[in-house]
Structure formats: structure tokens, C-alpha cells
Design an enzyme around this catalytic site. Structure first.
Site, PDB file in Angstrom:
ATOM      1  N   HIS A  63       0.864  -1.191   0.000  1.00  0.00           N
ATOM      2  CA  HIS A  63       0.000   0.000   0.000  1.00  0.00           C
ATOM      3  C   HIS A  63       0.895   1.234   0.000  1.00  0.00           C
ATOM      4  O   HIS A  63       1.315   1.712   1.049  1.00  0.00           O
ATOM      5  CB  HIS A  63      -0.920  -0.018   1.220  1.00  0.00           C
ATOM      6  CG  HIS A  63      -1.963   1.055   1.230  1.00  0.00           C
ATOM      7  ND1 HIS A  63      -3.151   0.929   1.925  1.00  0.00           N
ATOM      8  CD2 HIS A  63      -2.010   2.281   0.658  1.00  0.00           C
ATOM      9  CE1 HIS A  63      -3.866   2.022   1.769  1.00  0.00           C
ATOM     10  NE2 HIS A  63      -3.178   2.866   0.992  1.00  0.00           N
ATOM     11  N   ARG A 230     -25.532   3.318  18.295  1.00  0.00           N
ATOM     12  CA  ARG A 230     -26.635   3.654  17.407  1.00  0.00           C
ATOM     13  C   ARG A 230     -27.910   3.531  18.230  1.00  0.00           C
ATOM     14  O   ARG A 230     -28.211   2.443  18.732  1.00  0.00           O
ATOM     15  CB  ARG A 230     -26.676   2.724  16.184  1.00  0.00           C
ATOM     16  CG  ARG A 230     -25.453   2.859  15.282  1.00  0.00           C
ATOM     17  CD  ARG A 230     -25.540   1.982  14.054  1.00  0.00           C
ATOM     18  NE  ARG A 230     -24.369   2.132  13.209  1.00  0.00           N
ATOM     19  CZ  ARG A 230     -24.170   1.467  12.068  1.00  0.00           C
ATOM     20  NH1 ARG A 230     -25.097   0.604  11.638  1.00  0.00           N
ATOM     21  NH2 ARG A 230     -23.074   1.653  11.369  1.00  0.00           N
ATOM     22  N   ASP A 281       1.839   3.416   3.277  1.00  0.00           N
ATOM     23  CA  ASP A 281       0.793   4.342   2.823  1.00  0.00           C
ATOM     24  C   ASP A 281       1.438   5.662   2.409  1.00  0.00           C
ATOM     25  O   ASP A 281       0.842   6.740   2.545  1.00  0.00           O
ATOM     26  CB  ASP A 281      -0.263   4.570   3.912  1.00  0.00           C
ATOM     27  CG  ASP A 281      -1.550   5.201   3.374  1.00  0.00           C
ATOM     28  OD1 ASP A 281      -1.789   5.109   2.159  1.00  0.00           O
ATOM     29  OD2 ASP A 281      -2.297   5.803   4.160  1.00  0.00           O
TER      30      ASP A 281
END
Length: 400
Positions: A63, A230, A281
Site C-alpha cells: 500500500h 446507534r 501508505d
């Protein structure tokens, strides 16, 4: 290709199981011919005296967006080759060029450039296939991904990409989006690794995704939910799902900033070296001393600042990729996370090779494997990088 055999002697050779003291390694052509705990007698060979330094399988970064002042989203052969050469100086012998969220046209052009650059890449880290990061992401977890291009999976769109290019080996997406399960099923049917990323998914959604092809968590902790509520009810998020699903691999940005030491230790403790890949990254400022840069294409990408050893959006609301190199990741896992050297190296070599399905050739120092090798000292300072038997980097003498 180096026509003469190459022998590396007086080396501490790192294998997944042990470190061979005063070992010797022989390269013939592009492959490793022998690994021994004694000197290998051979005439007419070039010799590298490791002088007690460590010899390890080359680092594999699955990545990476850029480096050396270039980004793969520049979509030029010059950029691809410069990034590969930049990261080779830091021990990376193979990498997955990674895109950012953008237009379909730009993506297809980038894939075309990959094919040409791959043919001409003789001095840098080998390309092991493209990683498409986006555009199918949660807008809430976009991080530094450009919100203009974020959208739900479109079968016409992703089927077109897969039909046009065999370069795509991995695709990251948010599995809770409408159409994301069918997307994962389609990619796995075409032998493309599917990874969850930039996601608001909770455990139950990740579980369904895992059962339908999403077997890797992209930059764990970054741009994904942990425990959330939630309607006052607490749910495990994608982070907890990655920990709970034993078969799920994870990758982490081990620059010490995206994930501080305690989280590096936690990931290693739970997932271990066999399921954790280290990734940079890295964006275009990696390997430079730039203080300002651009994430993505130089004309249409997002402006970023470089401070505190990381790229950030100018308002400092989010990180915008790292400026890390592979040697730094290995060093951090040892010094910050108290990980043994052999495991830190495994997370930067054999584990990513296994995740990408190339462990039959890369990630291990053994006869018959690709001669991708890095030589470093006790501080993980890179002295030599050898790619497919070809020495591409030798640390200049006299550098402190």
C-alpha cells in the site's frame, strides 16, 4: 540481470524461524541458489561481505501512493519509475502502486501507464499489481480522499475496469455500501483481493463482507469505526471485527504517528506477525524534505502540509498519508512495539507476500525464491538492496 553469481558472506541471515549467524547466501541469476550456515565455495563470483550485518528478504509494501516527489496518480511512467527507485533505497524490493479516489477516465489511464512502466522498471522496487483505493467509500470516513469522487459501487464501472486491465490485484472499498457485497463477490471470482477501507461498517456488516471476499482490513484503525453507538445501543465496529475474525488479515501504518506504540503493541498481540502486514501508505513527500505537497494528481489533488513526520490536510482535520519508508516501519515495530527482529521483518516481507498470493516466489530467503534481498545494520539502516539478483542500491561510503 547479474550474469556472474553473487555471494553474500559473513551475514546474520534472517529466516522466519531463526537468525543464522555468520551465514552465506548465493544468488544465481534472478534466484537464490543456496543459503548456508557456512561459507559456500564457488569460483568466479562477485562477493558482498556483509561484515556481520543482517541479510533479510526484501521488504514488500502492499500500500504505497508515492515518494520522491511523485504520486502514482500523476499517471506518468516517470512517476512510476521514480517512486519505485525511491523506495528501493529504503529496502523495498516489491510494491503495489496504489491509487486514490478519482474519475473513471483517470483510473483507466493510470492502469495503462502501469503496464508500460512495469516493462521498463529495472532499477526500482518491482511492481506486483495495482491496488485501487476507492472510490467506493463512506463519505463520513473519507479521511483525505477527495469527496468529489466518492460513490457507491457501480457494476458497469468496476466490471469495465476488470475487463480492461489484468493489472488490478487488490481493491479497497467500504463493505456496508449498497452493492458492496456483489462487488466483493465479483472481484473474488476474478482473483482480485478485496479489502475493507474508509468504512462505517459495524461487526455484523464486516462479518457478511468477510464471508463474501473481504479478507483484509486496509490501514487498520485509520478511517474506520471502533466501538460505536446507534440509538444508545453499543456496537462493535470494523476494528473489533478485524480482531475477532481470526482469518482476517490486517495492514497497519507503523510510522508511530498514525498508530502510536500502544496500538502497535495491541495489533501485534492480537493478530500476530502472520496476519499483520506493515505498510507505508506513503505519499509523494516520502523520501524528501518537503514541507508542502499534494496528495494525488499535482493539478487536481489535495494540497497537504508536512509536519510532525506526517502529511496532514491544511486545516489539520485529518492525516493525508504518511511519509514513512519501509525501514522506518521495521525499526518502529522493534523500538516502539517491542517486536522481535525476525517478526518485524516477517511483517514487511513474508506476510504481505502471503496476503498478495506471491509467497511462492517472494518474502523468504530460500533456494528457488526470487533474489530480493536487503542488507541492513543493527539500526535498520539500509546498506544494500538487491532486486531479482540485481544490486540496485549500495549505501554511499561515509554517510553517517
Amino acid at each position: 540481470m547479474n550474469e556472474r553469481p553473487l555471494k553474500i558472506c559473513h551475514a546474520n541471515i534472517i529466516t522466519p524461524h531463526r537468525i543464522i549467524p555468520n551465514g552465506c547466501l548465493l544468488i544465481q541469476g534472478t534466484s537464490i541458489a543456496a543459503v548456508a550456515a557456512h561459507d559456500i565455495e564457488i569460483t568466479d563470483a562477485d562477493i558482498i561481505d556483509a561484515a556481520g550485518k543482517y541479510v533479510a528478504p526484501g521488504f514488500i509494501d502492499i500500500h504505497v501512493h508515492g515518494g520522491g516527489g511523485f504520486d502514482f496518480m500523476d499517471a506518468t511512467e516517470e512517476a512510476f519509475l521514480a517512486i519505485a527507485e525511491t523506495h528501493a533505497r529504503y529496502g523495498t524490493t516489491a510494491l503495489s502502486p496504489t491509487t486514490l479516489t478519482g474519475t473513471q477516465q483517470h483510473l483507466l489511464h493510470t492502469l495503462e501507464v502501469y503496464e508500460q512502466a512495469n516493462k521498463n522498471n529495472h532499477k526500482g522496487a518491482s511492481f506486483i499489481g495495482m491496488h485501487l483505493e476507492g472510490p467506493y467509500f463512506s463519505i463520513n470516513q473519507r479521511g483525505a480522499q477527495d469527496p468529489r469522487y466518492i460513490r457507491n459501487p457501480d457494476p458497469k464501472e468496476y466490471m469495465d475496469v476488470v475487463s480492461r486491465s489484468t493489472a488490478v490485484k487488490r481493491w479497497s472499498a467500504a463493505p456496508e455500501l449498497p452493492g458492496a457485497i456483489a462487488f466483493g463477490q465479483y472481484l473474488r471470482a476474478h482473483n482480485i483481493l478485496v479489502s475493507l477501507a474508509h468504512t462505517d461498517a459495524i461487526y455484523e456488516e464486516v462479518l457478511e463482507a468477510y464471508e463474501n471476499g473481504y479478507t483484509l482490513a486496509t490501514h487498520l484503525y485509520s478511517s474506520m469505526l471502533g466501538v460505536t453507538r446507534r440509538n444508545a445501543i453499543r456496537y462493535a465496529g470494523a476494528v473489533e471485527a478485524a480482531f475477532l475474525l481470526d482469518g482476517m488479515d490486517v495492514e497497519i501504518i507503523a510510522d508511530g504517528i498514525h498508530l502510536p506504540a500502544p496500538l502497535l503493541k495491541l495489533v501485534y498481540k492480537i493478530k500476530g506477525a502472520d496476519k499483520t502486514a506493515l505498510i507505508t501508505d506513503a505519499m509523494r513527500a516520502a523520501g524528501t524534505n518537503h514541507t508542502e505537497s499534494v496528495l494525488g494528481h499535482p493539478e487536481t489533488g489535495l494540497k497537504v502540509i508536512i509536519e510532525d513526520g506526517v502529511a496532514k490536510l491544511p486545516d489539520r482535520s485529518s492525516f493525508a498519508g504518511s511519509i514513512a519508508t519501509a525501514d522506518q516501519l521495521v525499526r518502529n515495530m522493534i523500538t516502539l512495539a517491542d517486536v522481535p527482529l525476525a517478526d518485524a521483518v516477517k511483517m514487511m516481507s513474508l506476510t504481505p507476500a502471503t496476503i498478495m498470493g506471491i509467497a511462492n516466489k517472494k518474502g523468504l530467503l530460500a533456494p528457488g525464491k526470487d533474489a530480493d534481498i536487503v542488507i541492513f545494520d543493527k539500526d535498520i539502516t539500509i546498506h544494500n538492496t538487491i532486486i531479482m539478483g540485481n544490486p540496485v542500491y549500495n549505501r554511499p561510503a561515509g554517510i553517517a
